[in-house]
Design a protein around this motif. Sequence first.
Motif, short mmCIF file in Angstrom:
data_model
loop_
_atom_site.label_atom_id
_atom_site.label_comp_id
_atom_site.label_asym_id
_atom_site.label_seq_id
_atom_site.Cartn_x
_atom_site.Cartn_y
_atom_site.Cartn_z
N GLN A 48 1.24 -1.39 0.40
CA GLN A 48 0.39 0.11 0.42
C GLN A 48 0.48 1.47 0.35
O GLN A 48 2.06 0.96 0.68
N PHE A 51 -2.28 6.70 1.67
CA PHE A 51 -2.95 6.12 3.09
C PHE A 51 -3.79 7.33 3.80
O PHE A 51 -3.59 8.60 3.78
N GLU A 52 -5.02 7.10 4.52
CA GLU A 52 -4.90 8.23 4.76
C GLU A 52 -4.65 8.54 6.52
O GLU A 52 -3.99 7.90 7.56
N ARG A 72 4.37 8.05 8.30
CA ARG A 72 3.29 7.98 8.77
C ARG A 72 2.30 8.27 10.39
O ARG A 72 1.85 9.13 10.40
N MET A 73 2.90 7.61 10.98
CA MET A 73 2.11 7.24 12.42
C MET A 73 3.05 9.09 12.85
O MET A 73 1.57 9.06 13.84
#
Lengths: 259, 271
Positions: A48, A51-52, A72-73
């Motif tokens: 993937q 990402f949201e 991302r986190m």
Amino acid sequence: MIEEPYRWVEAIANRREYIETQLVSGSPIVALGCEEGILFLTVGSGRQKIFEIYDRIAMGAIGHPGDIERLRMAAIELASTEGFTRSAADVSLRRLAYYSLSPVMKTAFEQVYGAPYLARLLFAEVGATQAQDLFLRVEYDGAITSNGAPTAVQLDAFAVISGSRDATAAVESYLRDQHKPGATLVHGIDAALNGWVVAQLAGDTTNTKEPPTDAQIAAARAERVRAGGIEGAILERSDARAIRYRMLSESEIGAATGA
Amino acid sequence: MEPAGAAMPREFAALEDFPTLLRRRGLMSQTPLSPGPVDRAQFTETHATTILAFKFSGGVLVAGDRRATAGNTVVYDRADKVLEIDRHSIMAIAGVPATAWEMARVLEHSFQYFRRTQLQEMSVDGKVRALSKLLRDNFGFVMQGVGVVVPIFATYDFASHEPGPRLYFYDAMGAQFEVTEYAATGSGSPGVRGILYYENKWGKKPLAKLREDEAVTVALRALDTAAEADTATGGVDRSGKIFPIIKVVSQDGISTLAEEKIAAVFKRSVA
């Protein structure tokens, strides 16, 4: 060794070259504003890539999965705590990128004894109107490219990241030509997919400066894109729901691409 | 070279839940150590009362009156005690709104945070447990005499081998009880439970078989009955046209019943 300034500059240049080499195989990601919202699209490499992040913010990334995951986190954590303590309306992509992500990425990049973030990020925040859509690209060294300053007119209704500067430029020039604000999602998917193909062709034919013809694009698209391999998501413009992010289903993508 | 593993435990990202994240960042209030019980002469907290939920043919119906009280004072007559947490989950609250609304906010963000970070929806068990943990974390306040919350949680389980609506109620310490038919909490709940038991057992048909308008009738009658004996329950304010909030959880998500629809049922079969 790198107490001497020019050694440091050299080390940074080497590191830049190393990271660029690592990123070069990254599958391009296109974000593109249309009437229904902001479309994110790429052709899958197995994992993937879109990402949201928060109610109105999404991210696409190429690079090392471990680094993408850390960034991302961090982005989700920052947006979520801000949205929780204040309100979802106070979560701003501009501030998230400039204030939080960019300085950390710059520091990691310039401290030559530590590891840099091996990632190139593409963010978008959907606005109430298309003119209010915000697109930001954040580089591994913390550099940010935006589609327009807060006071300036919006430059482009799209943004692209890919493995190389040439490929990105080729897609940008293609989309500037082909994608007009006000286009529908179906047209957007088609244009974004063609954009992805243009980036692939730019990688193949570095010796020619001519943009590919429509026939070349169509042929390459038929050859390289399988319907199931397309990853797409949309940040919906409609305020019927607070959470705007939604992955596009295979049938939605299939309907738009005729695949 | 550093010994391998020296920095490892810190480097591996723990799958931190949202309340833990809030605590780490100092954004969630902690129970004070031991200030002793609250002096009732000094402070009367606001309470919200009487919520009910039951399964009917169209899913789970969740209803709450609109009154918030502090002691004998009516604080607010338009309180919303039936709160949407995500697209398929409702938390209805009896107890102290200050605590309950904060819990609902934490819960809502917890579910979203989980989905965004883990790239999958939190399981129904996970969601039910998340609320349980919030209640238990709040128990220190409850023992001091403030901030008691007794919620009902309704959601839809898609992942189960028997997909369907799920309904739970909690006690103030965080124990969760899954119910198959109906639940009611709050000061007016004894009367409501009586009515729901009666309707389910001896009514024209069991609750699970009711059509939506029939289910709304039962809910309105139950809240009206609760208000008859309990001053803290608003029931249906006929002069002010303030109707209870009624929401339905089904496979398609949550629908909020329009006030006109509730008013029509009220006029026809309750008033």
